[in-house]
Design an enzyme around this catalytic site. Structure first.
Site, PDB file in Angstrom:
ATOM      1  N   LYS A 212       0.845  -1.214   0.000  1.00 56.41           N
ATOM      2  CA  LYS A 212       0.000   0.000   0.000  1.00 56.41           C
ATOM      3  C   LYS A 212       0.872   1.254   0.000  1.00 56.41           C
ATOM      4  CE  LYS A 212      -2.755  -3.094  -0.052  1.00 56.41           C
ATOM      5  NZ  LYS A 212      -3.126  -3.568  -1.372  1.00 56.41           N
TER       6      LYS A 212
ATOM      7  N   ARG B  74      -6.864  -7.796 -10.043  1.00 57.86           N
ATOM      8  CA  ARG B  74      -7.517  -9.044 -10.461  1.00 57.86           C
ATOM      9  C   ARG B  74      -8.915  -8.728 -10.999  1.00 57.86           C
ATOM     10  NH1 ARG B  74      -8.427  -8.464  -4.875  1.00 57.86           N
ATOM     11  NH2 ARG B  74     -10.664  -8.217  -4.482  1.00 57.86           N
TER      12      ARG B  74
ATOM     13  N   GLU C  39      -3.101   7.596   8.098  1.00 60.00           N
ATOM     14  CA  GLU C  39      -4.007   8.452   7.333  1.00 60.00           C
ATOM     15  C   GLU C  39      -5.008   9.101   8.274  1.00 60.00           C
ATOM     16  OE1 GLU C  39      -6.004   6.141   4.329  1.00 60.00           O
ATOM     17  OE2 GLU C  39      -4.281   6.150   2.989  1.00 60.00           O
TER      18      GLU C  39
ATOM     19  N   HIS D  23     -15.806  -5.955   6.117  1.00 57.12           N
ATOM     20  CA  HIS D  23     -15.049  -5.803   4.866  1.00 57.12           C
ATOM     21  C   HIS D  23     -15.418  -6.846   3.832  1.00 57.12           C
ATOM     22  CE1 HIS D  23     -12.924  -2.676   6.853  1.00 57.12           C
ATOM     23  NE2 HIS D  23     -12.591  -3.481   7.823  1.00 57.12           N
TER      24      HIS D  23
HETATM   25  C1  MV4 Z   1     -10.195   4.110   5.478  1.00 61.13           C
HETATM   26  C2  MV4 Z   1     -11.385   4.489   6.150  1.00 61.13           C
HETATM   27  C3  MV4 Z   1     -11.453   5.771   6.644  1.00 61.13           C
HETATM   28  N1  MV4 Z   1     -10.423   6.616   6.494  1.00 61.13           N
HETATM   29  N2  MV4 Z   1      -9.194   5.000   5.358  1.00 61.13           N
HETATM   30  C4  MV4 Z   1     -11.308  -0.467   4.866  1.00 61.13           C
HETATM   31  C5  MV4 Z   1     -10.853  -1.402   3.818  1.00 61.13           C
HETATM   32  C6  MV4 Z   1      -9.623  -0.818   3.238  1.00 61.13           C
HETATM   33  N3  MV4 Z   1      -9.628  -0.970   1.817  1.00 61.13           N
HETATM   34  C7  MV4 Z   1      -9.634   0.606   3.655  1.00 61.13           C
HETATM   35  N4  MV4 Z   1     -10.727   0.777   4.563  1.00 61.13           N
HETATM   36  C8  MV4 Z   1     -11.022   1.985   5.094  1.00 61.13           C
HETATM   37  N5  MV4 Z   1     -10.043   2.904   4.960  1.00 61.13           N
HETATM   38  C9  MV4 Z   1      -9.321   6.212   5.855  1.00 61.13           C
HETATM   39  N6  MV4 Z   1      -8.298   7.069   5.761  1.00 61.13           N
HETATM   40  C10 MV4 Z   1     -12.410   3.569   6.252  1.00 61.13           C
HETATM   41  C11 MV4 Z   1     -12.232   2.302   5.734  1.00 61.13           C
HETATM   42  C12 MV4 Z   1     -13.340   1.424   5.908  1.00 61.13           C
HETATM   43  C13 MV4 Z   1     -14.049   0.932   4.815  1.00 61.13           C
HETATM   44  C14 MV4 Z   1     -13.679   1.224   3.518  1.00 61.13           C
HETATM   45  C15 MV4 Z   1     -14.376   0.729   2.451  1.00 61.13           C
HETATM   46  C16 MV4 Z   1     -15.491  -0.056   2.686  1.00 61.13           C
HETATM   47  C17 MV4 Z   1     -15.869  -0.382   3.958  1.00 61.13           C
HETATM   48  C18 MV4 Z   1     -15.165   0.107   5.035  1.00 61.13           C
HETATM   49  C19 MV4 Z   1     -15.577  -0.207   6.318  1.00 61.13           C
HETATM   50  C20 MV4 Z   1     -14.869   0.275   7.380  1.00 61.13           C
HETATM   51  C21 MV4 Z   1     -13.751   1.078   7.173  1.00 61.13           C
END
Ligand code: MV4
Length: 492
Positions: free
Chosen positions: A115, A291, A199, A234
């Site tokens: 990442k 993918r 972040e 997730h």
């Molecule tokens: C975040 C976020 C809030 N702020 N980053 C969760 C999966 C991963 N791909 C990144 N995720 C998140 N990153 C920042 N800076 C909240 C999430 C997150 C989330 C993101 C997408 C779909 C569902 C989620 C559920 C909880 C938290």
């Protein structure tokens, strides 16, 4: 390309083989001992057992799969999703063996798999990022320095994580040091890499991702977005295309940013760039999935493009036959994942067999699944049985068609996410398109599903009465009333 080995199982193996057959390409299945009777094994032109049920002894054995490909004369391998699909070493091993990996290079996979490397690469192309760092955090002093810029709450993420793995929310300065140490040790344990970054925490974001296709000649297009905010732990449950919250301008900006991410890692094939979208529709790069994804079907339905066909053409070295301007959104598509999970019991995987499994049919309905009636759902793999996708001229029609299809899907013998899907698409927030990743925690309670099982309870009572009458009445009087129905409770 004359013969493709599909290094995967169940619905996605079938999905890939269907397109290969359509293109006149022979197909090879590899399967575990647990999957010997699965439809994908029957559907393939040739099938080879590669080991016991456990994935690590079968579907994850890259070298063994390459050996099978060589032996049977397959000139390409499609990895599907999961298993070896984002394994850079496997992509490289295929290349080294002279077999076309239908997917990106090891370089692209490695860059986006880290990442931190992904953020550094994308930043050079001006892709919007959540405020924070794109360098590994060295110590607590550095973390405190970054926290001054991001404020609290903030997120510590593992560089080798992704999909929600290895994330920690820090609400207050006083927790920072402890959380940093925990995050690092967790990352080291899970991924053998303790690099973490920080972040700003975006509260209640929407998860919107862009489908991309890139060829090996420098052409890259976006096939619009998928709204994937309805997730639990997730795990996505409902996905749709297009998103009802984007404007044409933001759609274009996100599409072009996604193309930049692909360029930043020299990408080719089908890929997806995930963005967080906040309430003001600011979007931020999250990560790239290198993918074909589970939810690719909704993009196919609104774009008219067969993504697997395009993956194969790109892998053959062909140029994309269309440009961005040729692509238009046609209608609306919504997908419900049908998983062997009990929505009344914390979405725990449910074990059992598809004693009854009857698919609905209808205009605009597509079902991508991997099992047939009577088959057990093995405990060794992902609990997804298949996907129910509805297309309509507009979102209202897509919702109505999906709702109707859920009503006519009959699955007995195992609990599934069908009743959850029926409930979800009827919620006002869903119908209005006003929801974010907080949808399930905010609105869902298992009790709310009870009225969705009411029909079933009434049906069970009626059948019970019938069986009772059969047993108590003179047998000769009612020879035709013999019922094959069983009560759900007896099946469990
Ligand atoms: C975040 C976020 C809030 N702020 N980053 C969760 C999966 C991963 N791909 C990144 N995720 C998140 N990153 C920042 N800076 C909240 C999430 C997150 C989330 C993101 C997408 C779909 C569902 C989620 C559920 C909880 C938290």
């Amino acid at each position: 390309m004359n013969k493709i080995l599909v290094a995967n199982r169940a619905e996605i193996a079938l999905r890939v083989m269907r397109t290969a057959k359509k293109m006149g390409i022979a197909t090879v299945a590899v399967y575990s001992e647990a999957d010997a009777n699965m439809p994908f094994v029957q559907f393939a032109d040739e099938s080879y057992c590669i080991g016991p049920a456990s994935s690590s002894l079968s579907y994850l054995l890259g070298d063994k799969i390459i050996e099978v490909a060589k032996q049977c004369g397959a000139d390409a391998i499609h990895p599907g999703y999961g298993f070896l699909s984002e394994n850079a070493a496997f992509s490289q091993a295929c290349a080294d063996a002279g077999i076309t990996f239908i997917g990106p290079t090891a370089y692209s996979i490695n860059t986006m798999g880290s990442k931190i490397a992904a953020k550094q690469a994308a930043k050079k192309y001006g892709v919007p990022m959540v405020p924070g760092t794109d360098k590994p955090i060295a110590d607590i002093a550095e973390a405190q320095e970054i926290a001054k810029q991001t404020g609290f709450p903030l997120l510590i993420k593992a560089s080798a994580g992704g999909g929600g793995k290895g994330m920690r929310v820090v609400n207050h300065e006083s927790e920072l040091e402890e959380q940093l140490l925990m995050a690092k040790s967790e990352a080291l344990n899970s991924f053998k890499d303790d690099s973490v970054f920080i972040e700003k925490y975006v509260a209640s974001p929407k998860h919107i991702e862009i489908q991309l296709l890139a060829d090996t000649h420098g052409n890259c297009v976006y096939l619009f977005e998928r709204e994937c905010s309805i997730q639990r732990r997730h795990q996505k449950l409902i996905e749709e295309a297009p998103s009802s919250c984007l404007t044409e301008d933001i759609r274009k900006a996100m599409g072009e940013s996604a193309v930049s991410v692909a360029r930043s890692c020299d990408y080719h094939g089908a890929g997806t760039v995930e963005f967080l979208v906040d309430e003001e529709l600011h979007f931020y790069f999250l990560e790239m999935n290198t993918r074909l994804q589970v939810e690719h079907c909704v993009s196919e339905m609104i774009s008219g493009v067969d993504l697997v066909e395009q993956q194969i053409l790109v892998a053959r070295g062909e140029k994309l036959a269309f440009s961005q301007d040729d692509l238009k959104i046609n209608g609306h598509a919504i997908e419900l994942r049908i998983c062997a999970e009990d929505p009344l019991n914390n979405f725990m995987p449910d074990t059992g067999s598809l004693d009854v499994y009857r698919r609905p049919v209808g205009e605009g309905i597509r079902i991508d699944d991997g099992y047939e009636e009577g088959m057990p759902i093995p405990i060794y793999y992902d609990p997804m049985i298949g996907k129910l996708v509805a297309w309509g001229q507009n979102r209202t029609e897509a919702i109505a068609r999906l709702s109707n299809a859920i009503d006519h899907f009959r699955i007995n013998g195992i609990e599934t996410t069908l009743p959850f899907g029926k409930w979800a698409i009827q919620q006002e927030a869903f119908v209005k398109g006003q929801f974010d990743t907080g949808f399930i925690p905010k609105y869902y309670k298992p009790e709310l599903l009870e009225e969705y099982s009411k029909d079933e309870i009434e049906l069970a009572a009626a059948i019970g009465t019938m069986i009772y009458k059969e047993k108590t009445m003179a047998p000769k009087a009612l020879p035709s009333l013999k019922s094959n129905w069983k009560l759900r409770s007896q099946l469990r």
